[in-house]
Design a protein around this motif. Structure first.
Motif, PDB file in Angstrom:
ATOM      1  N   PRO A  99      20.584  11.078  44.624  1.00 18.43           N
ATOM      2  CA  PRO A  99      21.237  12.365  44.870  1.00 18.43           C
ATOM      3  C   PRO A  99      21.184  12.736  46.354  1.00 18.43           C
ATOM      4  CG  PRO A  99      19.469  12.566  43.246  1.00 18.43           C
ATOM      5  CD  PRO A  99      19.357  11.210  43.856  1.00 18.43           C
ATOM      6  N   GLU A 150      20.384  15.390  47.861  1.00 24.00           N
ATOM      7  CA  GLU A 150      19.167  16.097  48.317  1.00 24.00           C
ATOM      8  C   GLU A 150      18.086  15.065  48.684  1.00 24.00           C
ATOM      9  OE1 GLU A 150      20.417  16.547  45.219  1.00 24.00           O
ATOM     10  OE2 GLU A 150      21.532  18.403  45.533  1.00 24.00           O
ATOM     11  N   MET A 194      33.125  15.046  42.760  1.00 24.97           N
ATOM     12  CA  MET A 194      31.665  15.025  42.602  1.00 24.97           C
ATOM     13  C   MET A 194      31.257  15.834  41.362  1.00 24.97           C
ATOM     14  SD  MET A 194      30.280  13.526  45.414  1.00 24.97           S
ATOM     15  CE  MET A 194      28.923  14.273  46.268  1.00 24.97           C
ATOM     16  N   ASN A 216      29.399  14.596  37.750  1.00 24.85           N
ATOM     17  CA  ASN A 216      28.126  15.275  37.452  1.00 24.85           C
ATOM     18  C   ASN A 216      27.109  15.163  38.591  1.00 24.85           C
ATOM     19  OD1 ASN A 216      29.025  15.920  34.803  1.00 24.85           O
ATOM     20  ND2 ASN A 216      28.592  13.793  34.248  1.00 24.85           N
ATOM     21  N   MET A 217      27.620  15.051  39.811  1.00 27.48           N
ATOM     22  CA  MET A 217      26.714  14.949  40.948  1.00 27.48           C
ATOM     23  C   MET A 217      26.541  16.298  41.636  1.00 27.48           C
ATOM     24  SD  MET A 217      28.037  11.378  42.495  1.00 27.48           S
ATOM     25  CE  MET A 217      26.691  11.176  43.633  1.00 27.48           C
ATOM     26  N   MET A 218      27.222  17.267  41.131  1.00 27.89           N
ATOM     27  CA  MET A 218      27.203  18.578  41.769  1.00 27.89           C
ATOM     28  C   MET A 218      27.668  19.584  40.718  1.00 27.89           C
ATOM     29  SD  MET A 218      29.491  19.437  45.081  1.00 27.89           S
ATOM     30  CE  MET A 218      28.462  18.786  46.354  1.00 27.89           C
ATOM     31  N   THR A 219      27.145  20.802  40.776  1.00 25.77           N
ATOM     32  CA  THR A 219      27.651  21.797  39.832  1.00 25.77           C
ATOM     33  C   THR A 219      28.792  22.564  40.504  1.00 25.77           C
ATOM     34  OG1 THR A 219      26.226  23.590  40.553  1.00 25.77           O
ATOM     35  CG2 THR A 219      25.333  22.108  38.873  1.00 25.77           C
ATOM     36  N   SER A 260      22.959  17.002  36.736  1.00 23.48           N
ATOM     37  CA  SER A 260      23.920  16.244  35.935  1.00 23.48           C
ATOM     38  C   SER A 260      23.994  16.825  34.527  1.00 23.48           C
ATOM     39  CB  SER A 260      23.570  14.757  35.916  1.00 23.48           C
ATOM     40  OG  SER A 260      22.336  14.554  35.303  1.00 23.48           O
ATOM     41  N   ASN A 267      26.005  20.313  34.760  1.00 25.46           N
ATOM     42  CA  ASN A 267      27.433  20.167  34.997  1.00 25.46           C
ATOM     43  C   ASN A 267      28.152  19.512  33.826  1.00 25.46           C
ATOM     44  OD1 ASN A 267      29.339  20.917  36.927  1.00 25.46           O
ATOM     45  ND2 ASN A 267      29.792  18.758  37.180  1.00 25.46           N
TER      46      ASN A 267
END
Lengths: 339, 563
Positions: A244, A246, A298, A302-305, B365, B368
């Protein structure tokens, strides 16, 4: 009105929301995902295979494009520390790079002990000014990417380097056929209007400027030209890694002393000063930017909301920066106002 | 030092990463490609193992394979030729597969992983033995591995001391407890390599009236060895592994859609009794010879939790260690551990504490994905989540529980589990009929607080990997009717404070109900156990699981769903 799932606005003609409130990027992703097969997903082992194929066969194993942002700096870090390759790092400055980015690059190349080419030029300045003067809807970043990819391929040829490494995220790729195709898939539906405007500008204005008579008319032309002279594979480690953002940001902060810039768009990214003007104009002409497209992908990966993306994309910078950039281009506010 | 172990091409393909003698990552390929018992080259499992440690294939010091393909091919070819022309279709299926990839494994690995080093091949039963002994923490122990078939052997008797193991004796093909069990499984109308657990459960309903007959036709000897005669069995066929002559002796086989009769239960009971008698005789002989009362075991037969209890009851074994992935998946762990100790001189030993060696997933993950699917998801503090889940279970709700790293091996141990209340009379029927869609007779395991185990069970021993049964004390039976099998036994998992959130959940459930256990069954419905949040959401939404507790979130099926 925004797409219910991602951050794309309903901004015809390129973006449509369906009855469920999903945009065409999300709808396409959904149908692609329903037919998902394992062979459309990149794995790190595939990256290692490509890197190993060329390891130790040339003076430099690869050419790393480094802008000083977290994605390209971490790419250089992985190439040296994890994959143990000998890269040549390269930065191009069109005259609008910010000092914090240069600081990050110097730190990285010093710490990692890699050779580095820093190429600074005003070559593109007139073209950028011409976009504003002619009120073209061409996207500054598209033109810049055409130029820097051409320059990158030329550098790879000059030093006989077989792999070009970028710091592009999964959102900046069109998996699975991105390798060797360069960054921006301007044929993608979400870029069609932008691509059309960019092509029109190149045809109607740039070709008439003697200085730019050899300037490629598209990314495809860049790739075609490069392929005739020197074969190089273009890829980004981030397409193959699940780490990720971060985590790799923390890694380069700790290992390379990397820093976030004071002001940026999107938040937590590092971009040139011209980027602020490019974003302003994209929002004005299209209602979104290429960062919206990247983050929408992204989100779908599902790498970011969605909330995180909306936070990052909030326009929150000092407008004085726009004035400074305009001044350096020999322009003023009036030149970007309507009428 | 990193060693990568691989098992594949038969069933339950898997990869294990061993670092300095300890298993740090392991997973079965089926969880990623969603093909039950997948036997393909485990590329996703390998990718997971490397990424867990943040390394690349160049960092691997040695790749090891869990058996010797050439030797196995020799046996397969010999059998196929021996049973020609009946084996024609099997021949046409197997031989190209061996020639295409199994016998050229190094080039497959080279092409797929770009690994330039040599690949080591460790004999099948040595791999099993290493998985058992080198994770047991025992200074010295007898080792027994029993499964269907390796290269030529179906069983190995061995011994381990410090950082060395050795095999003393094998039971050669066609004598095989595993293949016999699979053959009778097909006789009883279930599928081989999957239906054996059903036969084990069915056995408790019957009487071993055919035990004498089985002993006679197998020529069971005092030392526990035997032979499966071709007159009665056909191991080269995966669908019907017995011959008409067996039906002539014990009656017609059962069709899959046929009702289960008394006769079928008795056949299952006889098979189970034969298995126990053979294995127990072998173990007693081992102890008689060297007096060592610690035992490390592996191989698919030791997934039989009734047999495992019998070993403690009917032999002088004082301590038994059963590798949690006792089947072929665990071969990937064993071959890597064997290489570490025997080839690279590793000395320091360790005891496996957890089977949670698979992937875990990040909060982002999950959030989302839930948003993408318009699911109703709420974030809770750990205290709230545990309270909410414990209360839901106590009220009879069936809950999905998805936490942390996925388990390695066939058992869900509180990381990818479906949980329910054992106090509910009808919970077994509800789970079998409405959720898991399984046969009526199949019982469920429980997770019990380790410190309360001896209050509940007659002969309690800590059993962290749910690989053993025990009989529930008479006075406790009324309180957990939903967990009791027909003979008042229960398959159980001991849960201690080392198990973190799962332990705290059961503790909370105990505070609410005064019952120190929950029913724990694997998080799947007629499919392989879920791996990712995506799989969990799919299974949750398409089943009658009522609530899903996934990391820090509770997912509801409808807004306003209250307990």
């Amino acid at each position: 009105m925004l797409c219910k799932r991602c951050v794309m606005p309903e901004s015809k003609p390129d973006i449509y929301l369906n009855e469920q409130g999903l945009c065409n990027i999300c709808s396409a992703f959904e149908s692609q995902n329903n037919n998902r097969k394992d062979d459309t997903v990149f794995h790190e082992t595939e990256l290692v295979k490509i890197l190993n194929k060329h390891r130790g066969k040339h003076k430099y194993d690869c050419l790393v494009m480094i802008s000083g942002g977290k994605d390209s700096t971490s790419s250089l870090y992985y190439i040296v520390k994890k994959y143990k390759l000998n890269p040549l790092a390269m930065t191009f400055d069109h005259g609008f790079e910010n000092e914090e980015a240069i600081y990050n690059i110097k730190n990285a190349v010093d710490s990692l002990k890699v050779d580095w080419i820093f190429f600074k030029t005003d070559f593109m300045k007139e073209m950028f000014a011409e976009i504003i003067r002619t009120k073209s809807k061409a996207v500054i970043c598209h033109l810049c990417s055409i130029w820097y990819m051409q320059f990158t391929y030329e550098t790879a040829r000059r030093y006989d380097i077989p792999i070009i490494i970028a710091g592009w995220t999964k959102g900046q790729s069109n998996i699975p056929d991105i390798i060797s195709k360069g960054k921006c898939d301007i044929d993608a539906p979400e870029y069609q209007s932008m691509a059309k405007a960019t092509k029109k500008f190149l045809k109607e204005h740039v070709r008439k400027m003697p200085k730019y008579k050899d300037f490629p008319m598209s990314m495809e032309e860049v790739i075609k030209r490069a392929a005739k002279k020197h074969k190089a594979t273009v890829l980004s480690p981030h397409w193959f890694l699940k780490t990720p953002v971060e985590e790799y940001t923390r890694l380069i902060q700790e290992e390379l002393g990397w820093r976030f810039p004071k002001e940026s768009y999107p938040e937590k990214s590092t971009n040139c000063l011209l980027n602020f003007l490019s974003v302003l104009l994209s929002l004005k002409h299209y209602g979104y930017t290429h960062y919206h497209v990247e983050m929408s992908k992204m989100i779908n990966l599902n790498m970011m909301t969605r909330d995180e993306a909306l936070d990052l994309l909030e326009k929150n910078w000092d407008d004085k920066m726009i004035d400074d950039v305009l001044t350096r281009l020999g322009l003023s506010r009036k030149d970007i106002e309507d009428g | 030092m990193y060693i990568l172990g691989i098992s594949c091409y038969y069933h339950d393909s898997a990869a294990t990463l061993v670092k300095d003698g300890k298993i740090i990552a392991a997973a079965q390929e089926e969880r990623f490609n969603r093909e039950k018992h997948s036997n393909v080259f485990p590329i996703s499992a390998i990718n997971y193992c490397l990424s867990k440690e943040g390394i690349i294939i160049n960092d691997i010091d040695q790749i090891v394979f869990y058996e010797r393909p050439f030797l196995k091919f020799h046996r397969v070819l010999k059998n196929l030729i021996g049973s020609f022309p009946r084996s024609f279709s099997a021949f046409m299926d197997l031989v190209p597969r061996y020639l295409g990839e199994r016998l050229v494994l190094p080039s497959k690995i080279k092409n797929t992983l770009d690994y330039d080093g040599k690949v080591l091949y460790i004999p099948h039963h040595i791999s099993h033995a290493a998985s058992a002994f080198f994770t047991s923490g025992f200074e010295k122990a007898n080792i027994l591995t029993v499964d269907g078939i390796g290269e030529y052997a179906s069983m190995m008797i061995g011994y381990g001391e410090k950082n060395r193991i050795k095999g003393d004796k094998i039971l050669p093909y066609p004598g095989s407890v595993g293949l016999l069990y699979s053959a009778i499984t097909t006789y009883l109308g279930f599928k081989a390599n999957g239906g054996e657990g059903k036969v084990m459960a069915l056995a408790d309903f019957g009487e071993p009236v055919y035990l004498d007959f089985l002993e006679k036709i197998m020529d069971l000897k005092e030392d526990g060895s035997f032979t499966c005669f071709e007159k009665y069995f056909d191991f080269s066929s995966g669908n019907r592994m017995f011959r008409n002559s067996l039906e002539k002796e014990i009656g017609p086989s059962r069709r899959p859609d046929q009702k289960i009769e008394r006769h079928h239960k008795d056949v299952a009971a006889s098979l189970q009794a034969f298995t126990e008698k053979s294995v127990i005789s072998i173990i007693n002989n081992m102890i008689k010879k060297n007096g060592v009362k610690k035992l490390a075991v592996a191989g698919g037969v030791f997934l039989n939790c009734v047999l495992n209890r019998k070993i403690l009851e009917d032999t002088e074994v004082e301590q038994i260690h059963i590798f949690p992935a006792a089947g072929d998946a665990g071969g990937s762990s064993g071959c890597a551990l064997f290489a570490y100790y025997h080839l690279f001189g590793g000395e320091e030993r360790y005891t496996i504490k957890t089977a949670a060696l698979g992937p875990k997933y990040l909060k982002n993950s999950i959030v989302n994905l839930a948003i993408n699917r318009n699911l109703i998801i709420k974030e809770l503090s750990e205290e709230e989540l545990i309270k909410d889940c414990a209360e839901s279970i106590s009220l009879g709700k069936i809950c999905g529980w998805f936490q942390g790293n996925m388990e390695f091996g066939p058992r869900a141990l509180g990381n990818r589990s479906i949980l329910a209340n054992p106090a509910a009379d009808d919970i077994k029927e509800k789970l079998n009929r409405d959720v898991k869609h399984r046969e009526w007779f199949r019982p469920y395991g429980v997770s019990v607080l380790d410190e309360k185990g001896s209050e509940i069970f007659e002969d309690y021993v800590t059993n962290s990997f749910m690989i053993m049964t025990d009989t529930v004390k008479k006075e406790k039976r009324k309180s957990i009717p939903g967990a009791l099998h027909v003979n008042h036994s229960v398959r159980y998992q001991s849960v201690s404070s080392d198990d973190g959130k799962y332990y705290r959940l059961i503790k909370k459930f105990y505070e609410i109900t005064n019952i120190p256990m929950v029913i724990n069954t694997s998080f799947n419905v007629q499919e392989q156990i879920v791996c990712s949040p995506e799989d969990a959401f799919d299974t949750f939404m398409n089943s009658n699981i009522e609530r899903l507790y996934i990391e820090d979130f509770v997912v509801l099926k409808q807004e306003g769903d209250t307990k």
